[in-house]
Design a protein around this motif. Sequence first.
Motif, mmCIF file in Angstrom:
data_model
loop_
_atom_site.group_PDB
_atom_site.id
_atom_site.type_symbol
_atom_site.label_atom_id
_atom_site.label_comp_id
_atom_site.label_asym_id
_atom_site.label_seq_id
_atom_site.Cartn_x
_atom_site.Cartn_y
_atom_site.Cartn_z
ATOM 1 N N LYS A 200 0.779 -1.294 -0.105
ATOM 2 C CA LYS A 200 0.091 0.040 0.061
ATOM 3 C C LYS A 200 0.734 1.217 0.146
ATOM 4 N N GLU B 194 0.874 3.217 -3.294
ATOM 5 C CA GLU B 194 -0.196 4.039 -3.585
ATOM 6 C C GLU B 194 -0.471 5.373 -2.779
ATOM 7 N N GLU B 195 0.191 5.125 -1.428
ATOM 8 C CA GLU B 195 -0.077 6.248 -0.834
ATOM 9 C C GLU B 195 1.125 7.353 -1.082
ATOM 10 N N LEU C 217 -0.210 8.859 -4.280
ATOM 11 C CA LEU C 217 -1.225 9.701 -4.040
ATOM 12 C C LEU C 217 -0.907 11.243 -3.480
ATOM 13 N N LEU D 74 -7.151 14.164 -8.704
ATOM 14 C CA LEU D 74 -6.617 12.812 -8.352
ATOM 15 C C LEU D 74 -7.346 11.861 -8.772
ATOM 16 N N PHE E 247 -7.501 7.551 -9.054
ATOM 17 C CA PHE E 247 -7.611 7.265 -7.588
ATOM 18 C C PHE E 247 -8.866 7.166 -7.396
ATOM 19 N N SER E 248 -9.522 6.533 -6.270
ATOM 20 C CA SER E 248 -10.745 6.547 -5.960
ATOM 21 C C SER E 248 -11.394 8.095 -5.648
ATOM 22 N N VAL F 262 -10.992 7.977 -1.662
ATOM 23 C CA VAL F 262 -9.629 8.055 -1.095
ATOM 24 C C VAL F 262 -8.998 9.521 -1.547
ATOM 25 N N ALA F 263 -9.443 9.933 -2.444
ATOM 26 C CA ALA F 263 -9.161 11.581 -2.643
ATOM 27 C C ALA F 263 -9.572 12.219 -1.795
ATOM 28 N N TYR G 181 -8.091 12.010 1.765
ATOM 29 C CA TYR G 181 -6.633 12.391 1.591
ATOM 30 C C TYR G 181 -6.425 14.231 1.686
#
Length: 87
Positions: free
Chosen positions: A29, A32-33, A36, A64, A69-70, A73-74, A77
């Motif tokens: 993960k 991905e982080e 992002l 994003l 990105f979903s 999630v965006a 964040y």
Amino acid sequence: MKKKKLTDALLRLGFSYEMIQLALEHLPKADEEDALSIQAKQAAQKLQKKYSGQDLHRRIVQKLVQKGFSYQVAIDYVNENFQEEDQ
């Protein structure tokens, strides 16, 4: 975006979609982080010249999502990392 490209390549090689999804669940993960974080910072730097406040947040989320990105999630964040700048 990276996961989509990898998925497409593996599908072309004949792997099933279910098998690919199982394999992708085991990817770290952290990658991905990190992606992002980098994409959000780049978007913020570019968009801060024209926008501020909630309009800036909305446009960062939009960028994003365009990057793959979903939406949730965006949103999460941006809410966590850009709130202190407005106060």
